[in-house]
Design a protein around this motif. Sequence first.
Motif, PDB file in Angstrom:
ATOM      1  N   LEU A 369       0.837  -1.198   0.000  1.00 62.67           N
ATOM      2  CA  LEU A 369       0.000   0.000   0.000  1.00 62.67           C
ATOM      3  C   LEU A 369       0.873   1.250   0.000  1.00 62.67           C
ATOM      4  N   LEU A 387      -5.719   9.143   3.429  1.00 60.97           N
ATOM      5  CA  LEU A 387      -5.761   7.678   3.464  1.00 60.97           C
ATOM      6  C   LEU A 387      -6.618   7.188   4.618  1.00 60.97           C
ATOM      7  N   LEU A 389      -7.192   3.509   6.239  1.00 62.23           N
ATOM      8  CA  LEU A 389      -6.775   2.105   6.215  1.00 62.23           C
ATOM      9  C   LEU A 389      -7.975   1.195   6.432  1.00 62.23           C
ATOM     10  N   GLY A 390      -8.052   0.151   5.607  1.00 59.96           N
ATOM     11  CA  GLY A 390      -9.086  -0.846   5.837  1.00 59.96           C
ATOM     12  C   GLY A 390      -8.819  -1.584   7.143  1.00 59.96           C
ATOM     13  N   LYS A 393      -5.625  -3.692   7.972  1.00 58.46           N
ATOM     14  CA  LYS A 393      -4.608  -3.394   6.969  1.00 58.46           C
ATOM     15  C   LYS A 393      -3.563  -2.426   7.505  1.00 58.46           C
ATOM     16  N   THR A 394      -2.343  -2.489   6.956  1.00 58.77           N
ATOM     17  CA  THR A 394      -1.252  -1.580   7.301  1.00 58.77           C
ATOM     18  C   THR A 394      -0.643  -1.045   5.998  1.00 58.77           C
ATOM     19  N   LEU A 420      -8.178  -1.735  -2.683  1.00 61.75           N
ATOM     20  CA  LEU A 420      -8.027  -0.294  -2.518  1.00 61.75           C
ATOM     21  C   LEU A 420      -9.035   0.442  -3.387  1.00 61.75           C
ATOM     22  N   ALA A 435     -13.891   0.847   4.697  1.00 58.33           N
ATOM     23  CA  ALA A 435     -12.866   0.438   5.666  1.00 58.33           C
ATOM     24  C   ALA A 435     -13.327  -0.757   6.486  1.00 58.33           C
ATOM     25  N   SER A 440      -8.954  -0.333   1.856  1.00 59.10           N
ATOM     26  CA  SER A 440      -8.354   0.976   2.123  1.00 59.10           C
ATOM     27  C   SER A 440      -8.855   1.986   1.098  1.00 59.10           C
TER      28      SER A 440
END
Length: 484
Positions: A369, A387, A389-390, A393-394, A420, A435, A440
């Motif tokens: 990502l 941004l 983040l989902g 997720k990172t 994404l 999310a 994301s």
Amino acid sequence: MAPRCLFRGSISCPFPALTLPIHSDPPLHLMVLATDKPLNFLCMVSLLFLDKAPFFLAMPHSLRDFSSPTRDRTRATAVKAGILTTRPPGNSLIKHFLIYSVLPDFCMLSSRVRLVATTARLVHSQIYSSSRSFMDLKALLCSLNDFASLSFAESWDNVGLLVEPSPPHTVNTLFLTNDLTEEVMEEALQKKADLILSYHPPIFRPMKRITWKTWKERLVIRALENRVGIYSPHTAYDAAPQGVNSWLAKGLGVCTSRPIHPSKAPDYPTEGTHRVEFSVTHTQDLDKVVSSLKEIAGVSVTSFSARADDEEQTRLSLNCTQQALMQVVAFLSQNRQFYQKTEILSLEKPLLLYTGMGRLCTLDESVSLETMIERIKSHLKLSHVRLALGIGKTLESPVKVVALCAGSGSSVLQGTDADLYLTGEMSHHDVLDAASQGISVILCEHSNTERGFLSDLRDMLHAHLENKINIILSETDRDPLHVI
């Protein structure tokens, strides 16, 4: 007999005037009187010849905008004063003016304004011709529609020619902008644009009046006053295979893509929205049935031979509109044998594989990502993006599938399975929904996901239009939001 008279005297012009040097051999000068006023102003204007170089005068030609008596009177005065009242052939530097030339064989008799005998001739296009030529507005619009059909635009959109100067209107300079603001309009006028292609339509909601009160009304007024057309493609360019969303996908890296919501073919070989089929045996009155059906508006009938239950039959196939369908059903219901064997099909236009809203992009190779964010920032020339983040997720999470939509993407992206979402803007709650599904979201501000396409568009239109006109990009157009 060729006109031979021109006013001469001291420089005392009651209207704004602009003198332009023309680089040629011998050197030329051009004066433009900036007025459309229906006055007998030829008797009021004094002209000063410059250094005895050939001198050219241009005056507005929109005499047709005046009432007939005023127009005739002005034209008569122009003829007496030696003005050639036919437009020059071919392509001249000044497109919307009557132009004539005067050779400097005069002498100064007094400081008072008086008639001086001169030799007048029409300015030919060879003097001013450049590497570009003009295009008639209607011809240009046809070419633009060939490049990306307006039929691909969303039904709610307001696309096409929004402001049209009185015809005929020729275009030498096409001015591209994402948003047509008053600042951008001023730039377009300074750069002598004849047609503004504004990606976003400056006229969207109906206008009940055209006054100086609101900025959008002022845009229309200034465009008409300066004989500048306004054209907007908007969602037609979103859907086009070579359009905005395809350009946005270029920033992701090597990938394959397809529209999230494919467009349907605008033209379809069959008529109507439904097809009705049933069989008629030879013992029945076929001609009477066909004749009755053909009397219904919006119905086309074809027939072919068929065999069912060891019996020769004629199969009738009807294409009909939504309005005609109920009349067809009502007619067939009168004969139980027809009605029980009737099939009704809903007709759909075929989908187009590479045309439509949004893009679902599958990368050849997954990237993190964090890497994807840097690619997007580089492509859009942005220092910052937003941004979300989902869940789970990172920045190191892999990204393989990206769903994108230039501008405002909530309705297009909603429900699409991807790693994404990339768009300009989404509502707060739509971001939360994405999310929560582990998707994301990158937001870049609305027009930042669109504006960069204009550079590609300029190059594509140059090729498509065979370099017939000048195409320039706005330098003042920008997204209204800034990170500070």
